[in-house]
Design a protein around this motif. Structure first.
Motif, PDB file in Angstrom:
ATOM      1  N   LEU A   1       0.828  -1.435   0.043  1.00  0.00           N
ATOM      2  CA  LEU A   1       0.110   0.045   0.108  1.00  0.00           C
ATOM      3  C   LEU A   1       0.657   1.161  -0.019  1.00  0.00           C
ATOM      4  O   LEU A   1       0.605   2.107  -0.619  1.00  0.00           O
ATOM      5  N   ARG A   2       1.853   1.189   0.670  1.00  0.00           N
ATOM      6  CA  ARG A   2       2.858   2.287   0.944  1.00  0.00           C
ATOM      7  C   ARG A   2       3.620   2.495  -0.302  1.00  0.00           C
ATOM      8  O   ARG A   2       3.667   3.880  -0.884  1.00  0.00           O
ATOM      9  N   SER A   3       4.150   1.433  -0.884  1.00  0.00           N
ATOM     10  CA  SER A   3       4.611   1.681  -2.347  1.00  0.00           C
ATOM     11  C   SER A   3       3.645   2.154  -3.390  1.00  0.00           C
ATOM     12  O   SER A   3       3.832   3.109  -4.284  1.00  0.00           O
ATOM     13  N   ARG A   4       2.325   1.778  -3.466  1.00  0.00           N
ATOM     14  CA  ARG A   4       1.245   2.366  -4.387  1.00  0.00           C
ATOM     15  C   ARG A   4       1.108   3.656  -3.946  1.00  0.00           C
ATOM     16  O   ARG A   4       0.855   4.717  -5.177  1.00  0.00           O
ATOM     17  N   LEU A   5       1.119   3.877  -2.851  1.00  0.00           N
ATOM     18  CA  LEU A   5       0.939   5.515  -2.704  1.00  0.00           C
ATOM     19  C   LEU A   5       1.954   6.574  -3.018  1.00  0.00           C
ATOM     20  O   LEU A   5       1.745   7.772  -3.535  1.00  0.00           O
ATOM     21  N   GLU A   6       3.243   5.951  -2.969  1.00  0.00           N
ATOM     22  CA  GLU A   6       4.344   6.894  -3.227  1.00  0.00           C
ATOM     23  C   GLU A   6       4.458   6.713  -4.720  1.00  0.00           C
ATOM     24  O   GLU A   6       4.755   7.812  -5.473  1.00  0.00           O
ATOM     25  N   SER A   7       4.192   5.551  -5.346  1.00  0.00           N
ATOM     26  CA  SER A   7       4.064   5.567  -6.842  1.00  0.00           C
ATOM     27  C   SER A   7       2.934   6.830  -7.345  1.00  0.00           C
ATOM     28  O   SER A   7       3.083   7.445  -8.390  1.00  0.00           O
ATOM     29  N   ALA A   8       2.019   6.655  -6.847  1.00  0.00           N
ATOM     30  CA  ALA A   8       0.785   7.638  -7.167  1.00  0.00           C
ATOM     31  C   ALA A   8       1.343   9.010  -6.899  1.00  0.00           C
ATOM     32  O   ALA A   8       0.850   9.814  -7.837  1.00  0.00           O
ATOM     33  N   LYS A   9       2.069   9.448  -6.117  1.00  0.00           N
ATOM     34  CA  LYS A   9       2.414  10.860  -5.893  1.00  0.00           C
ATOM     35  C   LYS A   9       3.412  11.307  -7.376  1.00  0.00           C
ATOM     36  O   LYS A   9       3.215  12.297  -7.762  1.00  0.00           O
ATOM     37  N   ARG A  10       4.224  10.217  -7.690  1.00  0.00           N
ATOM     38  CA  ARG A  10       4.974  10.498  -8.942  1.00  0.00           C
ATOM     39  C   ARG A  10       4.090  10.496 -10.228  1.00  0.00           C
ATOM     40  O   ARG A  10       4.195  11.213 -11.157  1.00  0.00           O
ATOM     41  N   GLU A  11       3.071   9.576 -10.295  1.00  0.00           N
ATOM     42  CA  GLU A  11       2.205   9.357 -11.443  1.00  0.00           C
ATOM     43  C   GLU A  11       1.485  10.660 -11.473  1.00  0.00           C
ATOM     44  O   GLU A  11       1.119  11.096 -12.675  1.00  0.00           O
ATOM     45  N   LEU A  12       0.833  11.327 -10.419  1.00  0.00           N
ATOM     46  CA  LEU A  12       0.050  12.510 -10.555  1.00  0.00           C
ATOM     47  C   LEU A  12       0.682  13.691 -11.088  1.00  0.00           C
ATOM     48  O   LEU A  12       0.260  14.502 -11.709  1.00  0.00           O
ATOM     49  N   GLN A  13       2.132  13.650 -11.211  1.00  0.00           N
ATOM     50  CA  GLN A  13       2.916  14.511 -11.598  1.00  0.00           C
ATOM     51  C   GLN A  13       2.776  14.467 -13.325  1.00  0.00           C
ATOM     52  O   GLN A  13       3.540  15.345 -13.811  1.00  0.00           O
ATOM     53  N   GLN A  14       2.547  13.228 -13.802  1.00  0.00           N
ATOM     54  CA  GLN A  14       2.454  13.052 -15.045  1.00  0.00           C
ATOM     55  C   GLN A  14       1.241  13.759 -15.845  1.00  0.00           C
ATOM     56  O   GLN A  14       1.019  13.473 -17.085  1.00  0.00           O
ATOM     57  N   ALA A  15       0.250  14.245 -15.100  1.00  0.00           N
ATOM     58  CA  ALA A  15      -1.020  14.555 -15.615  1.00  0.00           C
ATOM     59  C   ALA A  15      -1.023  15.460 -16.715  1.00  0.00           C
ATOM     60  O   ALA A  15      -1.810  15.386 -17.372  1.00  0.00           O
ATOM     61  N   GLU A  16       0.068  16.299 -16.507  1.00  0.00           N
ATOM     62  CA  GLU A  16       0.256  17.306 -17.797  1.00  0.00           C
ATOM     63  C   GLU A  16       0.471  16.845 -18.985  1.00  0.00           C
ATOM     64  O   GLU A  16       0.164  17.443 -20.019  1.00  0.00           O
ATOM     65  N   LYS A  17       0.761  15.583 -19.034  1.00  0.00           N
ATOM     66  CA  LYS A  17       1.257  15.055 -20.413  1.00  0.00           C
ATOM     67  C   LYS A  17       0.007  14.429 -21.092  1.00  0.00           C
ATOM     68  O   LYS A  17       0.226  13.975 -21.983  1.00  0.00           O
ATOM     69  N   TYR A  18      -1.265  14.599 -20.587  1.00  0.00           N
ATOM     70  CA  TYR A  18      -2.344  13.981 -20.960  1.00  0.00           C
ATOM     71  C   TYR A  18      -3.451  14.869 -21.973  1.00  0.00           C
ATOM     72  O   TYR A  18      -3.214  16.099 -21.649  1.00  0.00           O
ATOM     73  N   ASP A  19      -3.904  14.594 -22.681  1.00  0.00           N
ATOM     74  CA  ASP A  19      -4.911  15.277 -23.435  1.00  0.00           C
ATOM     75  C   ASP A  19      -6.142  15.989 -22.489  1.00  0.00           C
ATOM     76  O   ASP A  19      -6.715  16.996 -22.704  1.00  0.00           O
ATOM     77  N   HIS A  20      -6.577  15.005 -21.667  1.00  0.00           N
ATOM     78  CA  HIS A  20      -7.610  15.336 -20.776  1.00  0.00           C
ATOM     79  C   HIS A  20      -7.517  14.804 -19.273  1.00  0.00           C
ATOM     80  O   HIS A  20      -6.867  13.854 -19.249  1.00  0.00           O
ATOM     81  N   VAL A  21      -7.938  15.559 -18.332  1.00  0.00           N
ATOM     82  CA  VAL A  21      -7.727  15.239 -16.931  1.00  0.00           C
ATOM     83  C   VAL A  21      -9.287  15.142 -16.410  1.00  0.00           C
ATOM     84  O   VAL A  21     -10.047  16.237 -16.531  1.00  0.00           O
ATOM     85  N   LEU A  22      -9.574  13.965 -15.741  1.00  0.00           N
ATOM     86  CA  LEU A  22     -10.848  13.817 -15.284  1.00  0.00           C
ATOM     87  C   LEU A  22     -10.878  13.686 -13.754  1.00  0.00           C
ATOM     88  O   LEU A  22     -10.161  12.589 -13.535  1.00  0.00           O
ATOM     89  N   MET A  23     -11.418  14.551 -13.056  1.00  0.00           N
ATOM     90  CA  MET A  23     -11.595  14.062 -11.734  1.00  0.00           C
ATOM     91  C   MET A  23     -12.662  13.164 -11.306  1.00  0.00           C
ATOM     92  O   MET A  23     -13.837  13.305 -11.576  1.00  0.00           O
ATOM     93  N   ASN A  24     -12.186  12.093 -10.382  1.00  0.00           N
ATOM     94  CA  ASN A  24     -13.128  11.117 -10.119  1.00  0.00           C
ATOM     95  C   ASN A  24     -13.682  11.487  -8.589  1.00  0.00           C
ATOM     96  O   ASN A  24     -13.185  10.559  -7.780  1.00  0.00           O
TER      97      ASN A  24
END
Length: 193
Positions: A146-169
């Motif tokens: 779980l800790r590993s996934r949360l750390e990965s999530a922090k890095r992945e969230l920084q990639q959102a700007e590379k996408y065409d669309h961002v969708l808040m769930n």
């Protein structure tokens, strides 16, 4: 002559709700195909072979990767490997169907480099606290995982700007409708890549 379909890539951190949004999109949009990923992870109780994933051994996955059968593939969170079979995607696109991939950020960025006209959609959680709550609620990872996934999530969230669309769930109905609108807008010619 039949037109070629469009590739849509739904991506974001674990626990953000990609699977639920994908299921809603497939129910509500005609002519949208889903490419079932291969994985080396063990099936969860709710998983259905060939519907949710294709479960393969590490050796089989390696063989498939060496043969160039994957459009994208990655080892996720230092554990299992996931990959999208190129042939599955190409068959649907050539038949004129739009294809929806639900993949992690590593895989999505690989697809972007190989299929530049793919439509990249990043799914955001309402907050890091909500993401942690969702991951804990699944009861599928150890505390360390779980800790590993949360750390990965922090890095992945920084990639959102590379996408065409961002969708808040933050609300399933609103996010599902947002995904539906994005996909249909490309079909109607309103959005271009």
């Amino acid at each position: 002559m039949r037109h070629r379909g469009r590739l849509f890539v739904l991506s974001g951190p674990s626990g953000v709700g990609k699977g639920t949004l994908r299921t809603q999109a497939l129910k509500g949009i005609e002519g949208l195909a889903y490419s079932v990923s291969c994985t080396t992870r063990s099936p969860r109780p709710e998983d259905r072979e060939g519907v949710d994933y294709r479960f393969v051994s590490e050796d089989e996955f390696t063989r498939m990767a060496e043969q160039g059968l994957f459009l994208e593939h990655a080892r996720v969170h230092g554990g299992p490997r996931y990959g999208t079979l190129r042939e599955d995607v190409e068959r649907e696109l050539d038949a004129g169907h739009d294809v929806l991939l639900e993949i992690d950020v590593q895989g999505a960025l690989q697809v972007r480099s190989l299929v530049p006209d793919s439509v990249m959609i990043f799914v955001l959680p309402p907050s890091e606290a909500e993401l942690e709550r969702r991951l804990r609620g699944r009861h599928t990872e150890t505390e360390s995982e779980l800790r590993s996934r949360l750390e990965s999530a922090k890095r992945e969230l920084q990639q959102a700007e590379k996408y065409d669309h961002v969708l808040m769930n933050d609300d399933l109905d609103r996010a599902s409708e947002g995904l539906r609108r994005i996909i249909l807008s490309y079909r109607e010619g309103g959005l271009r890549k």
